[in-house]
Enzyme design. Structure first.
Site, short mmCIF file in Angstrom:
data_model
loop_
_atom_site.label_atom_id
_atom_site.label_comp_id
_atom_site.label_asym_id
_atom_site.label_seq_id
_atom_site.Cartn_x
_atom_site.Cartn_y
_atom_site.Cartn_z
N LYS A 22 0.83 -1.21 0.00
CA LYS A 22 0.00 0.00 0.00
C LYS A 22 0.86 1.25 0.00
CE LYS A 22 -1.64 1.98 3.79
NZ LYS A 22 -1.75 3.47 3.85
N ASN A 23 1.85 1.32 0.90
CA ASN A 23 2.64 2.53 1.03
C ASN A 23 3.47 2.81 -0.22
OD1 ASN A 23 1.62 2.97 3.58
ND2 ASN A 23 3.37 2.08 4.65
N CYS A 123 -5.03 8.80 9.27
CA CYS A 123 -5.19 8.25 10.62
C CYS A 123 -4.78 9.28 11.67
CB CYS A 123 -4.33 7.00 10.79
SG CYS A 123 -4.98 5.54 9.96
N ARG A 128 1.55 15.13 12.26
CA ARG A 128 2.39 14.83 11.11
C ARG A 128 2.42 16.04 10.17
NH1 ARG A 128 0.52 9.01 8.97
NH2 ARG A 128 -1.57 9.85 9.24
N ASP A 313 4.90 1.18 11.80
CA ASP A 313 3.71 0.51 11.28
C ASP A 313 3.60 -0.94 11.73
OD1 ASP A 313 2.67 2.69 10.04
OD2 ASP A 313 3.10 2.05 7.99
N ARG A 405 -8.51 0.10 4.29
CA ARG A 405 -7.56 1.04 3.72
C ARG A 405 -6.21 0.38 3.47
NH1 ARG A 405 -6.04 4.84 7.37
NH2 ARG A 405 -4.71 5.60 5.69
#
Length: 427
Positions: A22-23, A123, A128, A313, A405
């Site tokens: 995903k990232n 999230c 951030r 993560d 997600r």
């Protein structure tokens, strides 16, 4: 709203396929803005965030087509093409749901010389800010303005000249944005203390495949020589190291034996090191990772850190595993200040976890018990699933939009290796 029901106590065994990352995918997709030619991405995971980013790209004139694939298959092939940028504004209603949307800023600025992007969401795991994104682009010659919740960026006439920037702290997203802006700059850009994550390497490899000139890929000092234009490419998205680590924890907590097909061991050293320290057996091969646990779990102490350190993560998933370890584990979260929201939910299941600021102390317990729990963010939701797989009785996980997600058809994959898990409607 859907929920997942897990009846714990089933030992996971068999082969589980690992999806595209995903990232990485969310970083590769905006590269379609950098060229007029088609960009084809293979092994693209079927995720809500991918669909959301696709819709965002459509706002700029990007056409997207998905190659025919069977609904039961994992992953898909998408071709994106941007013959002409029809818009350079990323609106609030699309950006607010996904922090990765800020990654259109660099490529829009690089190709069109301007961009207007809403400040991002995502999230709620801590502060951030995007100040490093903006400072890096300013160092390359961009003019930046913040107004009414939007970032406005503009290049001088003739395009970005390029420049040098040293990140005061490692930032994955800022490194990605700077890279995508720099590849079409008129001059050379040097990035010091750049992020080294495998997803950054994946981005660099794609950009090179499109004609970019990048030196020192995989190192913290990147040099990018701007080129006049990029061309299309066909590229395979890397395997998801966080998904693989998550399922490794699921296999271990159930005393299982699972082959994680397609996982890349070289990108998971910190995770496999932590698992081995916790008493989990990990075998590497060309096919992926075999994870099995035939003895008691052991307590470990560790801190999250930028790559090649232990990924933030993976913190929640490892914490779930350590809930059933012998002894007391200590985890320090150094990346985000609000990433222990899963702790109260794990404690509802019988875990014994105490937090103090960025430190969590996990006292191993003999057993976890099923409960109704609420997912608070993407990785926290996976930690609840992992705990539920080992818990006695039934666990119900609510707020599945977090899971959707980042984990491609999670319940189907876990069912492949023997989990008693199903998704049902809330009523």
């Amino acid at each position: 709203m859907d929920k997942i029901i897990i009846k714990g106590g089933k030992r996971l065994t068999g082969t589980l396929p690992i999806s595209g990352a995903k990232n990485a995918a969310l970083t590769l997709l905006p590269c379609a803005l950098l060229t007029e030619e088609p960009l084809t991405l293979r092994n693209l995971p079927r995720l809500a965030d991918i669909d959301g980013f696709q819709h965002l790209l459509n706002q700029f004139g990007v056409s997207t087509t998905i190659a025919g694939s069977r609904p039961q298959d994992f992953g898909r092939v998408m071709t994106l093409q941007t013959p002409r940028l029809t818009n350079t504004t990323a609106p609030y209603e699309l950006v607010r749901k996904m922090r990765a949307s800020i990654l259109v800023l660099g490529p829009l600025l690089g190709r069109a010389g301007e961009a207007k992007v809403s400040l991002p969401g995502g999230c709620a795991i801590g502060n951030r800010p995007i100040d490093l994104h903006l400072k890096a682009l300013e160092a390359m010659g961009a003019e930046i303005e913040l107004a009414a919740g939007y970032v406005r960026a503009a290049a001088p006439d003739g395009g970005l000249p390029g420049g040098d920037f040293a990140f005061p702290v490692v930032s994955v997203g800022a490194t990605e944005n700077a890279l995508m802006a720099a590849v079409l700059a008129n001059g050379t850009t040097r990035l010091d203390n750049a992020a080294r994550e495998p997803e950054i390497v994946d981005l660099c490899n794609l950009l090179v495949a499109m004609g970019a000139r990048i030196e020192n890929i995989g190192e913290s000092d990147l040099t990018i020589h701007g080129v006049p234009r990029l061309h299309g490419a066909t590229y395979r998205v890397m395997a998801d190291r966080i998904e693989a680590g998550s399922y490794a924890c699921a296999a271990a907590i159930t005393g299982g034996d699972v082959m994680l097909k397609g996982a890349n061991p070289a990108e998971m050293r910190a995770t496999t090191h932590a698992l081995r320290n916790a008493g989990v057996n990990v075998e590497e091969s060309d096919a992926g990772l075999r994870v099995y646990c035939d003895g008691p779990l052991r307590a470990v102490n560790l801190s999250t850190a930028p790559y090649p350190g232990f990924a933030t993560d993976m913190q929640a998933q490892l914490m779930a595993l350590l809930c059933q370890a012998d002894g007391t584990s200590v985890l320090n979260e150094t990346i985000f200040e609000n990433r222990y929201m899963h702790v109260p939910e794990l404690n509802r299941m019988g875990a014994h976890i105490e937090t103090n600021g960025r430190t969590a102390v996990v006292h191993g317990v003999d057993r976890l018990t099923g409960a109704e729990v609420m997912a608070t963010d993407l990785r926290a939701s996976m930690s609840l699933v992992i705990a539920g797989l080992a818990a006695e009785g039934e666990t119900v996980v609510h707020r599945l939009y977090h899971l959707d997600r980042g984990y491609e058809r999670l319940e189907e994959k876990l069912a492949l290796v023997g989990a008693d898990i199903e998704r049902v409607g809330s009523d």
